[in-house]
Design a protein around this motif. Structure first.
Motif, mmCIF file in Angstrom:
data_model
loop_
_atom_site.group_PDB
_atom_site.id
_atom_site.type_symbol
_atom_site.label_atom_id
_atom_site.label_comp_id
_atom_site.label_asym_id
_atom_site.label_seq_id
_atom_site.Cartn_x
_atom_site.Cartn_y
_atom_site.Cartn_z
ATOM 1 N N VAL A 166 32.595 -1.694 -23.642
ATOM 2 C CA VAL A 166 33.347 -2.909 -23.919
ATOM 3 C C VAL A 166 32.656 -3.684 -25.032
ATOM 4 C CG1 VAL A 166 34.188 -5.086 -22.973
ATOM 5 C CG2 VAL A 166 34.173 -3.028 -21.553
ATOM 6 N N ARG A 195 37.614 -29.793 -19.854
ATOM 7 C CA ARG A 195 37.395 -28.400 -20.233
ATOM 8 C C ARG A 195 36.049 -27.876 -19.731
ATOM 9 N NH1 ARG A 195 36.183 -26.210 -26.371
ATOM 10 N NH2 ARG A 195 35.961 -24.022 -25.807
ATOM 11 N N GLY A 244 21.280 -20.408 -33.476
ATOM 12 C CA GLY A 244 22.030 -21.573 -33.015
ATOM 13 C C GLY A 244 21.538 -22.085 -31.671
ATOM 14 N N ASN A 287 28.257 -21.740 -18.539
ATOM 15 C CA ASN A 287 27.212 -20.729 -18.739
ATOM 16 C C ASN A 287 25.828 -21.302 -19.018
ATOM 17 O OD1 ASN A 287 27.676 -21.590 -21.333
ATOM 18 N ND2 ASN A 287 27.540 -19.564 -22.248
ATOM 19 N N VAL A 288 25.710 -22.635 -18.959
ATOM 20 C CA VAL A 288 24.393 -23.276 -19.032
ATOM 21 C C VAL A 288 24.369 -24.413 -18.024
ATOM 22 C CG1 VAL A 288 23.720 -22.755 -21.417
ATOM 23 C CG2 VAL A 288 25.243 -24.667 -20.976
ATOM 24 N N GLN A 310 34.068 -15.109 -9.105
ATOM 25 C CA GLN A 310 33.605 -13.740 -9.381
ATOM 26 C C GLN A 310 33.910 -12.813 -8.206
ATOM 27 O OE1 GLN A 310 32.196 -12.451 -12.090
ATOM 28 N NE2 GLN A 310 31.365 -14.153 -13.274
ATOM 29 N N GLN A 361 40.707 -19.578 -21.258
ATOM 30 C CA GLN A 361 39.534 -18.713 -21.239
ATOM 31 C C GLN A 361 39.876 -17.367 -21.870
ATOM 32 O OE1 GLN A 361 37.826 -18.664 -17.264
ATOM 33 N NE2 GLN A 361 36.243 -19.982 -18.094
ATOM 34 N N VAL A 414 25.032 -27.762 -30.609
ATOM 35 C CA VAL A 414 24.548 -27.686 -31.990
ATOM 36 C C VAL A 414 25.740 -27.577 -32.935
ATOM 37 C CG1 VAL A 414 23.210 -26.290 -33.620
ATOM 38 C CG2 VAL A 414 22.416 -26.551 -31.253
ATOM 39 N N ASN A 460 28.704 -18.978 -14.817
ATOM 40 C CA ASN A 460 30.018 -18.322 -14.898
ATOM 41 C C ASN A 460 30.568 -18.030 -13.506
ATOM 42 O OD1 ASN A 460 29.823 -18.343 -17.647
ATOM 43 N ND2 ASN A 460 29.304 -16.177 -17.857
ATOM 44 N N HIS A 480 42.396 -24.694 -24.518
ATOM 45 C CA HIS A 480 41.226 -23.805 -24.491
ATOM 46 C C HIS A 480 41.342 -22.776 -23.373
ATOM 47 C CE1 HIS A 480 39.347 -26.682 -27.186
ATOM 48 N NE2 HIS A 480 39.638 -27.630 -26.331
ATOM 49 N N GLY A 521 28.402 -2.000 -15.884
ATOM 50 C CA GLY A 521 29.437 -2.967 -16.236
ATOM 51 C C GLY A 521 30.672 -2.810 -15.365
ATOM 52 N N LYS A 566 31.271 -14.094 -28.079
ATOM 53 C CA LYS A 566 32.405 -14.550 -28.882
ATOM 54 C C LYS A 566 32.106 -14.424 -30.367
ATOM 55 C CE LYS A 566 34.739 -18.039 -26.175
ATOM 56 N NZ LYS A 566 34.778 -19.479 -25.931
ATOM 57 N N ALA A 626 28.833 -4.532 -20.599
ATOM 58 C CA ALA A 626 29.972 -5.421 -20.875
ATOM 59 C C ALA A 626 29.617 -6.904 -20.806
ATOM 60 C CB ALA A 626 31.119 -5.111 -19.906
ATOM 61 N N SER A 674 30.046 -11.736 -16.650
ATOM 62 C CA SER A 674 31.124 -12.161 -17.558
ATOM 63 C C SER A 674 32.155 -12.990 -16.804
ATOM 64 C CB SER A 674 31.826 -10.945 -18.148
ATOM 65 O OG SER A 674 30.924 -10.242 -18.948
ATOM 66 N N VAL A 675 32.770 -13.925 -17.544
ATOM 67 C CA VAL A 675 33.834 -14.725 -16.930
ATOM 68 C C VAL A 675 35.019 -13.821 -16.610
ATOM 69 C CG1 VAL A 675 35.162 -16.828 -17.118
ATOM 70 C CG2 VAL A 675 33.195 -16.503 -18.574
ATOM 71 N N GLN A 723 29.375 -10.816 -22.009
ATOM 72 C CA GLN A 723 30.374 -11.593 -22.735
ATOM 73 C C GLN A 723 29.800 -12.120 -24.043
ATOM 74 O OE1 GLN A 723 31.512 -14.827 -20.163
ATOM 75 N NE2 GLN A 723 29.814 -16.116 -20.849
ATOM 76 N N PHE A 740 34.306 -23.295 -35.995
ATOM 77 C CA PHE A 740 34.278 -24.625 -36.606
ATOM 78 C C PHE A 740 34.654 -24.588 -38.079
ATOM 79 C CE2 PHE A 740 30.907 -24.190 -33.366
ATOM 80 C CZ PHE A 740 31.569 -24.879 -32.360
ATOM 81 N N GLY A 788 27.050 -19.734 -28.436
ATOM 82 C CA GLY A 788 26.304 -19.857 -27.181
ATOM 83 C C GLY A 788 26.964 -19.208 -25.983
ATOM 84 N N PHE A 789 28.060 -18.512 -26.199
ATOM 85 C CA PHE A 789 28.797 -17.929 -25.084
ATOM 86 C C PHE A 789 27.991 -16.837 -24.378
ATOM 87 C CE2 PHE A 789 32.775 -15.589 -23.589
ATOM 88 C CZ PHE A 789 33.143 -16.570 -22.684
ATOM 89 N N CYS A 790 27.108 -16.164 -25.121
ATOM 90 C CA CYS A 790 26.317 -15.075 -24.520
ATOM 91 C C CYS A 790 24.958 -15.565 -24.012
ATOM 92 C CB CYS A 790 26.135 -13.930 -25.519
ATOM 93 S SG CYS A 790 25.208 -14.378 -26.998
ATOM 94 N N ASP A 791 24.757 -16.901 -23.996
ATOM 95 C CA ASP A 791 23.474 -17.492 -23.599
ATOM 96 C C ASP A 791 22.844 -16.771 -22.401
ATOM 97 O OD1 ASP A 791 22.040 -20.470 -24.026
ATOM 98 O OD2 ASP A 791 21.679 -19.541 -22.066
ATOM 99 N N GLU A 838 32.190 -34.321 -34.300
ATOM 100 C CA GLU A 838 32.962 -33.762 -33.199
ATOM 101 C C GLU A 838 33.495 -34.938 -32.411
ATOM 102 O OE1 GLU A 838 34.135 -30.994 -31.954
ATOM 103 O OE2 GLU A 838 33.232 -29.657 -33.444
#
Lengths: 537, 402
Positions: B99, A466, B372, A45-46, A296, B48, A55, A276, B46, A3, B346, B342, B401-402, B344, B153, B353-356, A457
């Motif tokens: 982390v 965004r 999800g 990230n996708v 990065q 980051q 979803v 990312n 928003h 890491g 949330k 480390a 990670s971002v 990422q 949400f 889905g942040f760790c997708d 939404e």
């Protein structure tokens, strides 16, 4: 520990694609198919850009897709299906049964429009008796224009004029009826030539289309986003023919299935994708690209870049050093105008479409079909007067759990009208507009939506900014006035290429915006790149 | 000028299309584009990351602490974002070289972030909790900490919800409701809030003083009842768990209300039975995600015989490849954190889905309550490490990670 180390990428690639939206995925897929060592970089990230899903509770919403043109059925395949099939992607396409329902509340008009040119003409004739003759001629013209674009596309693909002529000659020679073939080609080209600088309204006037026929015919304008008094007829005619002859399709698992299918295939073919990872600089030396720098901290060398990015951002923000940006490139992007962004209200309802009386997939609801008035209404921070609404369960009945349904309202929205929204007011403003759009849908269709909202939404230009960082949250590309229409862009494509090794794919490139053209223009950009690399097609 | 594609150039030239285009380009300014207020708005809504300085630490009870956070301009945050009352921040913290992230609901109001420049989070110390022990020791006034932007949400949405919230909270689940109450007062919202807060012992009553103040401002529109499961002699309120009877009596029933439930998983399971008889439509119940499941083996669906198993996971990040060890009973995310990768994350609940990530090889178990994933994600082997457990050795691709 790992890491702590910077997880680095290879220092060089044959080609780098910037942005994994439809255009970038189409480009990377084409490059990977030819075995080019390709790196696709995406800030999110996708994959997908706008072509993604999300979803909420027990619902999965499409972020942007209404319907794809140019897919066609397996035995009447459009060029998009052909490309994706040949590339080996695994997508479950579902056909949309009818073109749309148009409801104009001030005009007492409520008509379901089917696919098929004959069916379209019949429908309009039954609503507007006496329109058949004019409509038939008009659709013939659209067909010719679409055909001519196909011929020109084929010619433009041939690199050299002599090969172009020999291709053409062998095409004619192989034909059963060469004279008729030539006559038909000439007619198509002449017809294209006649309307090439005209707007949709000019042609409709010339063909004396009755106002009410236009009201039924015009709703698709919002997929191009420019009023008919300005929209290039060529772009319009081609789109109309594509929908009417090939129908419209959606992937079963939302547009995310399309983009993940391409992602998956690109990886199988050996392409590399990094998420990312935002490209912050496109490195240029003496007018040629040499590499990219990323968020990065990667610095990657390459001589071929395809940017699925607005040229406005490429020349203003990405190219480094700034001294490598020719003045003419900045003039070029400043001369052009960004088209619309959108507001979308995504709703998961706890009742069925049947119960609601919503019988169709696509609803275009407006006061009238005065596209200038509608366009102008998107320049005010209020509820625009037209909406395009989809009811997904009418195409994919099990897209949500039994007893529920998915309804999404979209309206075009100018970015400039959002410019004054402050963070403090943001949620209030977006809810006020969403409320107005729900009212509009209820008034137009008589459906009781409000009592059934289980998930909701609202996406605004700021939401699109965004996730994609598009300039001011623009969803479409540049506006398609005749001087910046598809033909004008195709013809000037080579002249207006300002940096060697840099191609533009996606909604801002020569084919215009929309899912299918963005994707295929990415592929076209890759074909240009391959040509420059000397890879045989 | 370069040579044109002749045939096309000729026809287009014939009809003035190109001269007009040329004229327009010649006439245009070579200046830079103006600013982009919409991307600016998006970034301010928003961010980051938010870089905070801790301004104040308050002990609410011996085991519950409120941290008042302000922007740390030296680290890159000049203003705090607006958010929806009920949302959380995911804090990223390094503990003994590892982390980790943890989501904590914001307990202050959106107006306070915007106008008064602070946010508050209220944290409960977990017995043997490895992160909260670190927080108690290290988060002092002046400390710098980092979080995600506001997420989640779990907020009242007037487009969807009725204007009466029936909140049911347990553990530290009071915190989002504190934000909602303050927001209702700040904006004079047309919103009533009835709150049932389950506590274990009487000394867990928090925010008592300030609640009296809120009550004065909201009058009949606010009612808060503490329900104590292990009362002592001095306890005067209702005792036991939050049962259907408590919901009827202290909560005033469910009619016309939208339920907001925030607490530990055990409470959710308990409430499911209690709520059954009310036959509440699904749209009238909102549940906050609760983070990782403490004991995945308690699920019937969890494959048998894996309890003590360990697997190897081959992780690709960028061009690096790491081999790590993972327990069958811990998420892939935790295994990666433990190995120092480390990654990422949330929500830690499978939702955001942040760790997708991408599963190249092997099998995972996804906890059904936290699944999800998108449909296409399932089809093309995307998965959320925070809600996935290894069932075999795995090979995965994880984003940097971002």
């Amino acid at each position: 520990m790992a890491g702590r180390r910077k997880a680095i990428l290879d220092p060089s690639y044959e080609a780098v694609v910037v942005g994994a939206g439809n255009g970038g995925l189409g480009a990377a897929l084409q490059l990977a198919l030819k075995g080019v060592k390709t790196l696709l970089l995406e800030q999110h990230n996708v994959p997908g850009g706008f072509a993604t899903s999300f979803v909420r509770g027990r619902f999965e919403f499409d972020a942007s897709l209404h319907e794809l043109a140019d897919v066609g059925s397996a035995d009447n395949a459009g060029s998009l299906r052909v490309f994706l099939d040949e590339a080996g992607t695994d997508i479950d396409w579902v056909a949309i049964p009818e073109a749309y329902r148009v409801i104009l509340t001030d005009e007492n008009l409520n008509v379901r429009v089917p696919f098929g040119i004959e069916e379209l003409i019949d429908t309009i004739e039954s609503e507007v008796p006496g329109s058949r003759k004019a409509m038939t001629k008009y659709m013939e013209l659209c067909k010719d224009v679409n055909g001519a674009l196909g011929i020109l596309g084929g010619i433009a693909d041939s690199a050299k004029p002599d090969r172009m002529i020999s291709d053409f000659m062998s095409f004619v020679r192989d034909s059963d009826n060469p004279i008729e073939e030539i006559a038909s080609i000439v007619r198509k080209l002449m017809n294209l030539l006649r309307v090439i600088s005209k707007t949709v309204d000019q042609v409709s006037d010339e063909y004396k289309l009755p106002d009410r026929a236009r009201a039924i015919l015009y709703p698709y304008w919002c997929y191009l986003g420019l009023p008919m008094s300005r929209l290039s007829f060529t772009s319009w005619g081609a789109m109309l023919i594509s929908y009417m002859t090939k129908g419209a399709y959606v992937p079963r698992m939302r547009s995310q299935e399309l983009t993940m299918a391409m992602e998956s295939r690109i990886r199988e073919l050996g392409g590399r994708i990094e998420y990312n990872t935002r490209v912050e600089e496109i490195l240029v030396e003496r007018g040629k690209v040499t590499g990219v720098r990323t968020s990065q901290g990667d610095e990657i060398r390459t001589s071929q870049i395809i940017a699925n990015v607005s040229p406005t951002l490429v020349y203003n923000d990405l190219i480094s050093p700034k001294t490598e940006v020719p003045k003419i490139a900045l003039k070029n992007v400043n001369a052009r105008k960004h088209a619309s962004s959108c507001i979308v209200v995504y709703m998961g309802l706890d009742t069925t479409l049947d119960e609601l009386g919503l019988t169709d997939y696509g609803y275009f609801i407006s006061k009238n079909m005065d596209t200038d008035e509608i366009y102008d209404s998107t320049y005010v921070l209020d509820v625009p007067i037209m909406q395009a609404t989809t009811c997904l369960n009418n195409v994919i009945p099990d897209c949500s759990p039994p007893g529920t349904s998915i309804v999404s309202i979209t309206t075009l929205f100018s970015m400039d009208s959002w410019s004054d929204v402050t963070p403090k007011d943001y949620f209030k403003v977006k809810n006020r507009i969403a409320n107005g759009l729900i009212d509009q849908l209820e008034n137009g269709t008589g459906a009781n939506i409000r009592d059934h909202i289980e998930e909701i939404e609202v996406a605004t230009p700021a939401t699109f900014a965004r996730y994609t960082r598009s300039y001011k949250g623009v969803v479409y590309g540049y506006e398609l006035d005749p001087w910046d229409g598809v033909i004008a862009r195709v013809v000037t494509k080579e002249d207006e290429k300002y940096i060697k090794g840099l191609e533009i794919g996606g909604g801002f490139s020569f084919m215009g915006h929309g899912y299918n053209v963005s994707l295929l223009s990415g592929r076209a950009a890759a074909l240009s790149t391959l040509k420059e690399m000397g890879v045989k097609s | 000028m370069k040579k044109k594609n002749n045939f096309l150039g000729d026809i287009a030239g014939l009809i003035e299309l190109l001269p007009e285009r040329k004229r327009r380009i010649e006439r245009a300014s070579p200046g830079p584009i103006g600013d982009d207020p919409i991307n600016e708005l998006a970034r301010s809504l928003h961010p980051q990351k938010i870089y905070f300085e801790i301004a104040e630490v308050r002990d609410e009870t011996p085991t519950i602490r409120t941290f008042k956070l302000v922007a740390a301009p030296d680290s890159g945050t000049t203003a705090l974002p607006v958010f929806r009352a009920g949302q959380y921040l995911a804090f990223r913290e390094e503990v003994q070289g590892v982390v980790v992230t943890r989501p904590y609901s914001i307990s202050s109001s959106p107006r306070e972030a915007l106008e008064d420049g602070f946010m508050e989070i209220t944290v409960r110390k977990i017995p043997k909790g490895f992160l909260t022990k670190h927080i108690w020791k290290n988060w002092k006034p002046g400390s710098k900490i980092t979080s995600s932007g506001p997420a989640g949400f779990f907020y009242h949405e007037p487009l969807r919800d009725t204007n009466h919230i029936l909140g049911i909270a347990g553990g530290c689940g009071f915190t989002p409701f504190r934000s909602m109450i303050k927001d209702a007062i700040d904006n004079d919202l047309d919103l009533s809030i009835t709150l049932l807060f389950g506590i274990r012992t009487p000394d867990e009553v928090i925010f008592k003083k300030e609640l009296a103040k809120y009550k004065r401002k909201m009058g009949k529109k606010l009612k808060v009842t503490y329900v104590c499961s292990e009362p002592d002699g001095s306890w005067k309120g209702p005792s036991g768990f939050i049962t259907k009877d408590v919901i009827k009596k202290q909560g005033g029933g469910v009619k016309g209300k939208t339920l907001f439930i925030c607490g530990p998983p055990a409470m959710y399971r308990f409430l499911e039975n209690e709520l059954a008889e009310f036959k509440i439509p699904q749209k009238r119940i909102r549940r906050e995600v609760f983070g990782e499941i403490d004991d995945i083996t308690a699920f019937d669906e969890f494959p048998r015989g894996l309890k003590r198993k360990k697997f190897n996971i081959k992780v690709h990040i960028g061009s690096e490849v790491e081999e790590i060890q993972a327990k069958a009973t811990e998420t892939v995310l935790v295994a990666m954190e433990r190995a120092g990768l480390a990654p990422q994350s949330k929500c830690r609940s499978g939702e955001c889905g942040f760790c997708d990530s991408l599963l190249l090889d092997g099998e995972i178990f996804v906890s059904p309550e936290n699944d999800g994933r998108r449909m296409a994600g399932v089809k093309f082997n995307h998965f959320h490490p925070c809600a996935s457990y290894p069932v075999t050795d795995l090979e995965i691709i994880v984003n940097r990670s971002v």
